[in-house]
Design an enzyme around this catalytic site. Structure first.
Site, PDB file in Angstrom:
ATOM      1  N   ASP A  15     -11.818 -17.547 -87.352  1.00 18.66           N
ATOM      2  CA  ASP A  15     -10.747 -16.603 -87.666  1.00 18.66           C
ATOM      3  C   ASP A  15      -9.536 -17.318 -88.249  1.00 18.66           C
ATOM      4  OD1 ASP A  15      -9.585 -14.125 -87.870  1.00 18.66           O
ATOM      5  OD2 ASP A  15      -9.003 -13.991 -85.751  1.00 18.66           O
ATOM      6  N   HIS A  32     -10.464 -17.417 -97.693  1.00 20.34           N
ATOM      7  CA  HIS A  32     -11.903 -17.289 -97.425  1.00 20.34           C
ATOM      8  C   HIS A  32     -12.689 -18.394 -98.124  1.00 20.34           C
ATOM      9  CE1 HIS A  32     -11.213 -13.710 -95.224  1.00 20.34           C
ATOM     10  NE2 HIS A  32     -10.927 -12.935 -96.255  1.00 20.34           N
ATOM     11  N   LEU A 126     -31.061 -29.035 -86.759  1.00 15.77           N
ATOM     12  CA  LEU A 126     -30.010 -28.109 -86.304  1.00 15.77           C
ATOM     13  C   LEU A 126     -30.430 -26.696 -86.688  1.00 15.77           C
ATOM     14  CD1 LEU A 126     -26.940 -27.562 -85.426  1.00 15.77           C
ATOM     15  CD2 LEU A 126     -26.403 -27.727 -87.851  1.00 15.77           C
TER      16      LEU A 126
HETATM   17  C1  IPE Z   1     -13.665 -11.547 -86.119  1.00 13.01           C
HETATM   18  O1  IPE Z   1     -12.461 -11.708 -86.782  1.00 13.01           O
HETATM   19  C2  IPE Z   1     -14.797 -11.511 -87.106  1.00 13.01           C
HETATM   20  C3  IPE Z   1     -15.042 -12.749 -87.840  1.00 13.01           C
HETATM   21  C4  IPE Z   1     -14.419 -13.889 -87.676  1.00 13.01           C
HETATM   22  C5  IPE Z   1     -16.068 -12.672 -88.837  1.00 13.01           C
HETATM   23  P1  IPE Z   1     -11.528 -10.485 -87.147  1.00 13.01           P
HETATM   24  O2  IPE Z   1     -10.334 -11.035 -87.799  1.00 13.01           O
HETATM   25  O3  IPE Z   1     -12.309  -9.461 -87.901  1.00 13.01           O
HETATM   26  O4  IPE Z   1     -11.225  -9.880 -85.703  1.00 13.01           O
HETATM   27  P2  IPE Z   1      -9.992  -8.993 -85.203  1.00 13.01           P
HETATM   28  O5  IPE Z   1      -9.858  -7.851 -86.174  1.00 13.01           O
HETATM   29  O6  IPE Z   1      -8.792  -9.867 -85.207  1.00 13.01           O
HETATM   30  O7  IPE Z   1     -10.401  -8.567 -83.828  1.00 13.01           O
HETATM   31  C1  IPE Z   2     -11.712 -14.639 -90.724  1.00 13.41           C
HETATM   32  O1  IPE Z   2     -10.444 -14.663 -91.261  1.00 13.41           O
HETATM   33  C2  IPE Z   2     -12.773 -14.299 -91.746  1.00 13.41           C
HETATM   34  C3  IPE Z   2     -13.323 -12.940 -91.616  1.00 13.41           C
HETATM   35  C4  IPE Z   2     -13.058 -12.116 -90.644  1.00 13.41           C
HETATM   36  C5  IPE Z   2     -14.246 -12.504 -92.635  1.00 13.41           C
HETATM   37  P1  IPE Z   2      -9.562 -13.366 -91.385  1.00 13.41           P
HETATM   38  O2  IPE Z   2      -9.793 -12.743 -92.721  1.00 13.41           O
HETATM   39  O3  IPE Z   2      -9.778 -12.445 -90.236  1.00 13.41           O
HETATM   40  O4  IPE Z   2      -8.114 -14.002 -91.325  1.00 13.41           O
HETATM   41  P2  IPE Z   2      -6.825 -13.444 -90.577  1.00 13.41           P
HETATM   42  O5  IPE Z   2      -7.231 -13.126 -89.178  1.00 13.41           O
HETATM   43  O6  IPE Z   2      -6.384 -12.224 -91.319  1.00 13.41           O
HETATM   44  O7  IPE Z   2      -5.849 -14.563 -90.656  1.00 13.41           O
HETATM   45 MG    MG Z   3      -8.913 -12.242 -88.428  1.00 11.98          MG
END
Ligand code: IPE
Ligand code: IPE
Ligand code: MG
Length: 235
Positions: A15, A32, A126
């Protein structure tokens, strides 16, 4: 039950890509892209750590609700990753598996995923499990449906339903439960990830944003894990 403290499986909620980009006044898609690059780095580091299973949360069933632009950018990055990393995956003897609602993915991505799984199936160093279009509650619903179907048509008696049977019908059926769960970016929640599988997993939350999470921090978490006492309810 023999409970050795050897870590076999690390699961990560990757995240913080959006916030990483925001800090640099860049579009979320740039975060990303850096996040995808880090997947490659951390997979390499994992091989060195000797831990045999890595499960990465790449895209949740709830992430389909993000803007079309962001979903498209993520799917394009995924296409690129699947094409570009094929060789590295094979050279490094990595077995790749995908868990999640694959029919929600576009057909070309489904084909790439099937191909990678098939080609890498015999690799042994792995297992890299990518949770893609994954939601734990949906996974459990699918399992309940499959058991109900078997009971209805008389192949299974209700009394035979067990924890083991449920584990064996989840997408993760061939993977041990995670020993370590790491969530980056400072959020302290599970976001519908591996709910059944993490019953006794050790949780680690770090403020590091996913693109900055490195081998050093990974190894330090494994070290901390080695010093934790897992009790499984006993004294
Ligand atoms: C969880 O992250 C999903 C992934 C890392 C793929 P999110 O950013 O979607 O989760 P929330 O919305 O903060 O719970
Ligand atoms: C995690 O990063 C990747 C996915 C959930 C696909 P985020 O896109 O959730 O990044 P933040 O949480 O907005 O910083
Ligand atoms: Mg996120």
């Amino acid at each position: 039950m023999e409970e050795s403290n050897l870590c076999k499986h690390i699961a990560i909620i990757m995240d913080g890509n959006g916030r990483w980009a925001k800090k640099r006044a860049m579009p979320r898609s740039f975060g990303h892209k850096k996040g995808a690059e880090n997947v490659v780095k951390i997979t390499r580091a994992m091989k060195e750590s000797g831990v045999k299973f890595l499960t990465l949360y790449a895209f949740s069933t709830e992430n389909w609700q993000r803007s079309k632009d962001e979903v498209d950018a993520l799917m394009d990055l995924l296409r690129e990753y699947l094409d570009k990393e094929f060789q590295e995956i094979m050279e490094n003897n990595v077995k790749i598996v995908f868990i999640g609602e694959r029919e929600m993915l576009s057909e070309d991505i489904q084909k790439k995923i099937d191909f990678l799984e098939k080609e890498s199936a015999k690799n042994t160093d792995l297992t890299l499990c990518i949770a893609l279009s994954y939601g734990s509650r949906q996974e459990i619903v699918n399992t309940v449906k499959s058991i109900a179907r078997n009971v209805k048509n008389g192949d299974l008696s209700i009394d035979d339903i067990s924890q083991e049977m449920i584990s064996n019908r989840l997408y993760t059926r061939n993977i041990p439960d995670p020993d370590i769960l790491i969530r980056t970016s400072g959020e302290q929640r599970i976001s519908n990830y591996l709910l059944w599988q993490i019953a006794y997993t050790e949780l680690f939350f770090t403020n590091t944003l996913w693109p900055d999470f490195d081998k050093e921090e990974l190894l330090s978490i494994i070290e901390q894990f080695n010093n934790r006492e897992r009790r499984y309810g006993k004294n």
